[in-house]
Every structure is written in C-alpha cells, then in structure tokens.
Design an enzyme around this catalytic site. Structure first.
Site, PDB file in Angstrom:
ATOM      1  N   SER A   5      -9.275 -22.268 -22.902  1.00  0.00           N
ATOM      2  CA  SER A   5      -9.847 -22.305 -21.496  1.00  0.00           C
ATOM      3  C   SER A   5      -9.581 -23.637 -20.717  1.00  0.00           C
ATOM      4  CB  SER A   5     -11.210 -22.432 -21.542  1.00  0.00           C
ATOM      5  OG  SER A   5     -11.875 -22.570 -20.137  1.00  0.00           O
ATOM      6  N   ARG A  54     -14.598 -30.024  -8.099  1.00  0.00           N
ATOM      7  CA  ARG A  54     -15.693 -29.085  -7.813  1.00  0.00           C
ATOM      8  C   ARG A  54     -16.256 -29.220  -6.766  1.00  0.00           C
ATOM      9  NH1 ARG A  54     -13.230 -25.607 -10.884  1.00  0.00           N
ATOM     10  NH2 ARG A  54     -13.632 -25.522 -13.020  1.00  0.00           N
ATOM     11  N   ASP A  84     -13.382 -14.611 -16.090  1.00  0.00           N
ATOM     12  CA  ASP A  84     -14.904 -14.766 -15.375  1.00  0.00           C
ATOM     13  C   ASP A  84     -14.883 -14.228 -14.112  1.00  0.00           C
ATOM     14  OD1 ASP A  84     -15.978 -15.898 -17.978  1.00  0.00           O
ATOM     15  OD2 ASP A  84     -15.135 -17.699 -17.375  1.00  0.00           O
ATOM     16  N   ASP A 136     -19.795 -27.280 -14.314  1.00  0.00           N
ATOM     17  CA  ASP A 136     -19.154 -26.999 -13.101  1.00  0.00           C
ATOM     18  C   ASP A 136     -20.309 -26.105 -12.335  1.00  0.00           C
ATOM     19  OD1 ASP A 136     -16.885 -28.121 -13.573  1.00  0.00           O
ATOM     20  OD2 ASP A 136     -16.081 -26.388 -14.453  1.00  0.00           O
TER      21      ASP A 136
HETATM   22  N1  ARG Z   1     -15.693 -30.945 -19.418  1.00  0.00           N
HETATM   23  C1  ARG Z   1     -15.024 -31.223 -18.267  1.00  0.00           C
HETATM   24  C2  ARG Z   1     -16.191 -31.652 -16.978  1.00  0.00           C
HETATM   25  O1  ARG Z   1     -17.038 -31.241 -17.251  1.00  0.00           O
HETATM   26  C3  ARG Z   1     -13.840 -30.330 -17.741  1.00  0.00           C
HETATM   27  C4  ARG Z   1     -14.349 -28.702 -17.793  1.00  0.00           C
HETATM   28  C5  ARG Z   1     -13.341 -28.145 -17.369  1.00  0.00           C
HETATM   29  N2  ARG Z   1     -13.305 -26.568 -17.601  1.00  0.00           N
HETATM   30  C6  ARG Z   1     -12.376 -25.747 -18.362  1.00  0.00           C
HETATM   31  N3  ARG Z   1     -12.786 -24.427 -18.455  1.00  0.00           N
HETATM   32  N4  ARG Z   1     -11.405 -26.211 -18.960  1.00  0.00           N
HETATM   33  O2  ARG Z   1     -15.565 -32.201 -16.021  1.00  0.00           O
END
Ligand code: ARG
Length: 394
Positions: free
Chosen positions: A172, A92, A13, A121
């Site tokens: 991912s 984040r 990305d 995110d």
């Molecule tokens: N669902 C989790 C959160 O919102 C993790 C997201 C992580 N992203 C990934 N591409 N694995 O905190």
C-alpha cells in the site's frame, strides 16, 4: 438523494466506494482527485476508472500550493516525527481542504473517503473537510463497514468495478513529492527486512555511484532558492533534491511509528529530497541562531511535528509555533554544501551574512579580538554551587 462527492485516489478503497454509494441510492456521484504530486499515472488511472464508472470527475492540481504552503513550512520546521519527514501527513489537510471547497461548489450532500479505521489519514482528511465544509456529513465505508481488502476485491469483481491489478499488489503506497510511504504485506512485521523492490526513488548501496557528489543549496529566509547556483521554485527544489539524494541512495527510512490511535507500527519511507533539504536547512540554522534559540527551536520543531502528524494544520497553536519558526528563519539566508556518497550525507560547509560566528573570536591564533587572559575570572566562578554543595556535605 442529493449529490455524493468521493475524495477519489482511484485505488481499490475509493473505487469500490462508487458502487457502494450507488447501492445506497446515490445516483449523482462526483469523484474528486486532488493532485499533490502523486505519480501522473495514478492521476490518469483515477480519471480512467471514473470514466468507466461514469462519475462526474474532477482533478484539482495543487502541486505548487503543496510545495509553497506545506513543504516550505516543513523545511523551516525541520519536519521530523521520529525520523519521518511527515510526507503523507502534511498532504492530507490540503487534500481535505481543496476537496471540501470543491464539494461545496458542486452542492455535495455527503462526502465519502476511503480511509481505514486504523490509520492517521481518517483524522487528517476528515478534519480538512470539516474545517472548510462543516455542514456536510462524511461517510467512510471502509471504516464503517469494517471492510477487508479481500472482500473489496471480490465485491469489485462481482459488480464489475475497474480495479485492474489490485489483486497482485502487495504494497500500500502513498506518494507525493515530499516522500513515498510503503506499507502492508510482510512489511508490517518489524523483523522483516524491506526487499529492494519497494524502493523506487532511491538507489541501493550497490547501485549508487562510486563517486561522491557535492551539492550546494542556497536558502533565503529558510526557503531553498538555488541548487548548485541554479534558481529554483520550492517545487523545483524538492524535485531536484529528490533526484540528487535519490541517485546517491540517501533518504530511506525504516522505523517504528506511533500512530494517533495508539498503535505502534513499522513504516518504510523514501524521502530523499526532504532529507537533503532539511539536513541543509538545519546546518544553516546552526550557523545563524544563538544557543538558546537553537535549544528552544528544537522543542518548537518537535511540537510542530506532533501537530503536523495529527493534521491540525489550522490550529491556533500551529500559528503560534509558525510565528516563532518564521522569526528564526528570517535570518536563515545563506549557502550550505553537502557531500553525498553511497547513502551517506554529510554537511561539508556553510556560509551566511547572518552567521553568529566570528573567526577572529573563535581562533586560537588571534590574541587581540578576545584575549584568553580575560577569561580567568569567568572560569573561577564556574560551578560555584557545586563547590558550596560539596562543602556543606563535608
Ligand atoms: N504512516 C504514515 C502517516 O501516517 C503514512 C501512511 C500512508 N499510507 C499508505 N497507504 N501508505 O503519515
């Protein structure tokens, strides 16, 4: 056109954001990778891809800051969002903050991030950017152009962007030392059992040792300071806890998660260190806090988790919650012993100078300290309201 600063992980990305921004007319592009403890190979790959594409590249090492200022509060708050220790969530805001500061220093005209429009995110990173660089606009090409993964791969091949093996990557993955998140492919189906290959930090039930392992974790004011008698920094404590729990198969989490936009999704995590440290921390809190404090702390912790999940790290409510959490943790000093065995984790002992526990009072054998005979009156008035109610109703 001025400078564009891309918050750059080096994945598919964010890599395609470079040619996309060039097409929009941005010649002057900086890429910023914030190192929160993702695999070193990821950081190296980002640097290599930035070099190939000829961006002005910066790597910001914030690993200790992440451990001290983000993971430590998470331990004190027993971080838990429906079973998830918030590993991606708490990293984040820091990524947003440090990228914002770097962008201001570099004279950014615009920030670009690679988050999709369906995840959490986008909220967390943009909030971090806006908190620390409110004047600089933000673009999110994957979200705003409605991009799909297959379109991105085709586009990267067309323009010659370095995406390596992205084509074959089904999962991912997001990673920092507080935990790993594995998403995508068939894992999106709630009924699909996670294949063994998605796990990298935790041993399977079969591969975990046939011998139980015991560990002693010492806390000072809620912060882990020693593991098995060995002094550790917060970062070392997490790294060591990851190894200990990981080799015993502790810390796999398969759950349904409610995302911020209202989507319910299936998620898989490996958070061995977080699970071990939080389990130990909870056991110590249970020894040193009173009944009302424990009940109320559970509510406060839950609110804390909601705020952390949403990335609202600098909200006044978060400050209020942390004030209470720190107050309880000011007495959270002592040791906890745990036993790990083939993906099970048990607390087997705890000890603290701040224990609100008296062996003499609790013992059935001691008649001096708290004589049972004095309880008669107290027991007699127990349930008075219920008795009156029964009388009234006849
Ligand atoms: N669902 C989790 C959160 O919102 C993790 C997201 C992580 N992203 C990934 N591409 N694995 O905190």
């Amino acid at each position: 056109m001025g400078k564009a600063v891309i918050i750059f992980s080096g994945g598919l990305d964010t890599t395609i954001c470079v040619p996309l921004m060039r097409e929009k007319g941005y010649e002057d592009i900086s890429t910023v990778t914030v190192d929160v403890g993702q695999p070193a190979t990821d950081v190296e790959q980002a640097t290599e891809r930035a070099r190939i594409m000829g961006t002005d590249h910066h790597v910001l090492d914030v690993k200790d800051e992440f451990a001290n200022e983000y993971c430590v509060p998470a331990i004190k708050a027993n971080a838990d969002y429906f079973g998830y220790p918030l590993s991606t969530a708490i990293a984040r805001p820091l990524i947003g903050k440090r990228a914002a500061e770097k962008g201001v220093e570099l004279g950014a005209e615009v920030f670009i991030h690679g988050c999709t429009g369906k995840g959490n995110d986008q909220f967390r990173i943009e909030h971090g950017l806006r908190m620390f660089a409110p004047e600089i606009p933000i673009l999110a090409p994957v979200r705003e152009m409605n991009l799909t993964r297959s379109w991105e791969i085709e586009y990267a091949e067309k323009v010659g962007a370095p995406i390596g093996q992205s084509k074959d990557k089904i999962w991912s993955i997001d990673e920092n030392f507080w935990g790993r998140s594995i998403e995508g492919g068939r894992l999106e189906e709630p009924g699909y059992a996670p294949p063994e290959e998605i796990f990298e930090w935790t041993a399977s039930f079969e591969d975990a040792s046939d011998q139980p392992e015991e560990v002693e974790i010492e806390f000072s004011k809620g912060v882990p300071v020693k593991i098995n008698g060995q002094s550790v920094t917060p970062r070392q404590s997490i790294e060591e806890a990851n190894k200990i729990a990981g080799r015993n198969g502790v810390g796999r989490i398969d759950m349904m998660e409610d995302r911020m936009i209202g989507l319910k999704v299936r998620e898989n995590y490996e958070c061995p260190g977080a699970v071990l440290l939080i389990t130990a921390h909870k056991a110590l809190e249970a020894l040193v806090s009173g009944h009302e404090e424990r009940r109320f702390k559970a509510l406060v912790d839950q609110q804390w988790a909601e705020m952390a999940y949403r990335g609202l790290w600098w909200d006044p409510f978060m400050e209020d919650l942390n004030a209470f959490i720190d107050s309880v943790n000011s007495r959270c000093t002592g040791k906890v012993r745990l036993r790990l065995f083939k993906s099970s984790l048990q607390v087997i002992g705890r000890d603290s100078d701040f224990a609100l526990y008296s062996e003499a009072d609790a013992s059935f054998d001691d008649v001096e300290s708290l004589p049972q005979s004095q309880m008669t009156g107290m027991v007699r008035v127990h349930g008075m309201a219920s008795q009156l109610y029964k009388q009234q109703r006849g």
